[in-house]
Motif scaffolding. Structure first.
Motif, PDB file in Angstrom:
ATOM      1  N   SER A 184      -7.632  16.001  12.086  1.00  0.00           N
ATOM      2  CA  SER A 184      -8.071  14.620  12.278  1.00  0.00           C
ATOM      3  C   SER A 184      -9.561  14.568  12.581  1.00  0.00           C
ATOM      4  O   SER A 184     -10.281  13.697  12.079  1.00  0.00           O
ATOM      5  CB  SER A 184      -7.275  13.968  13.415  1.00  0.00           C
ATOM      6  OG  SER A 184      -7.771  12.681  13.710  1.00  0.00           O
ATOM      7  N   ILE A 186      -6.458  10.303  10.119  1.00  0.00           N
ATOM      8  CA  ILE A 186      -7.013  10.250  11.472  1.00  0.00           C
ATOM      9  C   ILE A 186      -5.966   9.770  12.466  1.00  0.00           C
ATOM     10  O   ILE A 186      -5.820  10.322  13.566  1.00  0.00           O
ATOM     11  CB  ILE A 186      -8.250   9.331  11.507  1.00  0.00           C
ATOM     12  CG1 ILE A 186      -9.392   9.965  10.711  1.00  0.00           C
ATOM     13  CG2 ILE A 186      -8.696   9.055  12.946  1.00  0.00           C
ATOM     14  CD1 ILE A 186     -10.562   9.042  10.449  1.00  0.00           C
ATOM     15  N   ARG A 229      -3.116  19.322  13.953  1.00  0.00           N
ATOM     16  CA  ARG A 229      -3.325  17.955  13.486  1.00  0.00           C
ATOM     17  C   ARG A 229      -4.576  17.333  14.098  1.00  0.00           C
ATOM     18  O   ARG A 229      -5.293  16.586  13.440  1.00  0.00           O
ATOM     19  CB  ARG A 229      -2.105  17.097  13.808  1.00  0.00           C
ATOM     20  CG  ARG A 229      -0.898  17.396  12.942  1.00  0.00           C
ATOM     21  CD  ARG A 229       0.097  16.275  13.012  1.00  0.00           C
ATOM     22  NE  ARG A 229       1.159  16.432  12.036  1.00  0.00           N
ATOM     23  CZ  ARG A 229       1.898  15.433  11.583  1.00  0.00           C
ATOM     24  NH1 ARG A 229       1.656  14.204  12.016  1.00  0.00           N
ATOM     25  NH2 ARG A 229       2.853  15.631  10.708  1.00  0.00           N
ATOM     26  N   GLN A 230      -4.819  17.617  15.366  1.00  0.00           N
ATOM     27  CA  GLN A 230      -6.009  17.084  16.020  1.00  0.00           C
ATOM     28  C   GLN A 230      -7.275  17.638  15.379  1.00  0.00           C
ATOM     29  O   GLN A 230      -8.248  16.906  15.176  1.00  0.00           O
ATOM     30  CB  GLN A 230      -5.967  17.412  17.518  1.00  0.00           C
ATOM     31  CG  GLN A 230      -4.941  16.594  18.293  1.00  0.00           C
ATOM     32  CD  GLN A 230      -4.809  17.029  19.735  1.00  0.00           C
ATOM     33  OE1 GLN A 230      -5.320  18.079  20.124  1.00  0.00           O
ATOM     34  NE2 GLN A 230      -4.119  16.236  20.543  1.00  0.00           N
ATOM     35  N   GLU A 271      -2.726  10.069  12.292  1.00  0.00           N
ATOM     36  CA  GLU A 271      -1.741  11.125  12.530  1.00  0.00           C
ATOM     37  C   GLU A 271      -2.242  12.119  13.566  1.00  0.00           C
ATOM     38  O   GLU A 271      -1.464  12.671  14.343  1.00  0.00           O
ATOM     39  CB  GLU A 271      -1.411  11.842  11.224  1.00  0.00           C
ATOM     40  CG  GLU A 271      -0.526  11.044  10.285  1.00  0.00           C
ATOM     41  CD  GLU A 271      -0.115  11.849   9.065  1.00  0.00           C
ATOM     42  OE1 GLU A 271      -0.491  13.046   8.999  1.00  0.00           O
ATOM     43  OE2 GLU A 271       0.579  11.304   8.195  1.00  0.00           O
ATOM     44  N   GLY A 272      -3.539  12.354  13.592  1.00  0.00           N
ATOM     45  CA  GLY A 272      -4.101  13.330  14.510  1.00  0.00           C
ATOM     46  C   GLY A 272      -4.096  12.894  15.960  1.00  0.00           C
ATOM     47  O   GLY A 272      -4.119  13.733  16.867  1.00  0.00           O
ATOM     48  N   THR A 331     -11.440  15.023   9.425  1.00  0.00           N
ATOM     49  CA  THR A 331     -11.322  13.821   8.603  1.00  0.00           C
ATOM     50  C   THR A 331     -12.231  12.718   9.115  1.00  0.00           C
ATOM     51  O   THR A 331     -12.846  11.979   8.340  1.00  0.00           O
ATOM     52  CB  THR A 331      -9.868  13.319   8.571  1.00  0.00           C
ATOM     53  OG1 THR A 331      -9.007  14.381   8.144  1.00  0.00           O
ATOM     54  CG2 THR A 331      -9.702  12.147   7.615  1.00  0.00           C
TER      55      THR A 331
END
Length: 285
Positions: A65, A43, A61-62, A45-46, A68
């Motif tokens: 995230s 999360i 990535r978002q 990283e996002g 996740t």
């Protein structure tokens, strides 16, 4: 750590302490802690704003995230039901069973609050402890002083929060009105990113701002944010870091960096080494 000549401050020490602490406070079973740590890292990283990554990569990535976070919320919903049936003395049980003047807390609010506490309750403290040990090893005089004068740790941690804060920037802010800064108008509704680390090194506010000074008195830093967004986990993070650093310098014999700089997390938001390898001669009782 006994019997080792080389340790990783992150994996061997800085991670286990806060994740165990926040899990015990919330009522998360020990066998679930590793899984939740993995979810939390994904999360984090996002939400990063790494300008070196392409827009497509940041979007991917978002989205990852977001999924996740949904997985984390599903876990929390199941955990809440277990605590609802068998409440204990933990914080999660307290949120579920507290019928205050406004009535019980909504299920969605309990889920989001517990998820936020889990993520914020250990990710940042891992960095704060690790940044603290790295800073002390780079300033051996301060390390020796802390070993001789344990009470120094209170001012030392405050200076650490200014000098090497675990949270470097705060994204997701919006200007509530037109603001003029240095001749530039930031229009109402514009997205704003606050650079806490830069404010902590402002020479107009702090004397000799690039110097690590545990004796600094006038130290109104931004390490925990400010105003209504001030970190409500600040007392716990302070206490954990004060205890952690005091015990590390007291018990580790002749600690020294294996290499410097260490490998850092690839994050513009959270600053801290991914690993911090320290060589030692032993561990005192």
């Amino acid at each position: 750590m006994k019997g080792k000549s080389s340790i990783d401050i992150v994996e061997d020490f800085a991670y286990p302490i806060p994740v165990t602490m926040i899990s015990e406070l919330l009522g998360v079973p020990p066998e679930d802690q590793a899984r939740l740590h993995a979810l939390s890292e994904a999360i984090i990283e996002g939400i990063d704003l790494d300008p070196q990554k392409s827009q497509e990569e940041r979007k991917r990535r978002q989205e990852q995230s977001g999924q996740t976070f949904k997985d984390l919320e599903q876990y929390m919903e199941a955990l809440i039901e277990r605590h609802r049936k068998h409440p204990g003395s933990d914080l999660l049980s307290g949120l579920i069973t507290d019928y205050g003047p406004d009535g019980p807390m909504a299920q969605s609010d309990i889920v989001s609050t517990a998820s936020l506490l889990l993520i914020a309750g250990h990710e940042t403290t891992v960095n704060l402890i690790t940044n603290g040990m790295l800073t002390l090893l780079r300033h051996p005089d301060a390390l020796e002083r802390l070993r001789r004068q344990p009470n120094l740790v209170i001012r030392l941690v405050e200076e650490l929060l200014r000098y090497e804060p675990p949270v470097q920037i705060l994204p997701n802010r919006v200007a509530l009105a037109d603001i003029t800064i240095a001749g530039t108008i930031i229009q109402k509704g514009s997205p704003v990113i606050l650079l806490l680390a830069s404010g902590n090194r402002d020479p107009a506010r702090f004397h000799d701002p690039d110097k690590f000074d545990p004796d600094r008195r006038d130290n109104m830093h931004l390490g925990f944010g400010s105003g209504i967004h001030y970190c409500y986990g600040a007392p716990l993070a302070r206490l954990e870091t004060q205890i952690a650093l005091t015990e590390l310098v007291r018990r580790l014999e002749n600690p020294r960096l294996a290499y410097d700089p260490p490998p850092y997390r690839q994050s513009a938001t959270l600053r801290g080494p991914r690993h911090l390898t320290v060589e030692i001669d032993g561990v005192r009782d």
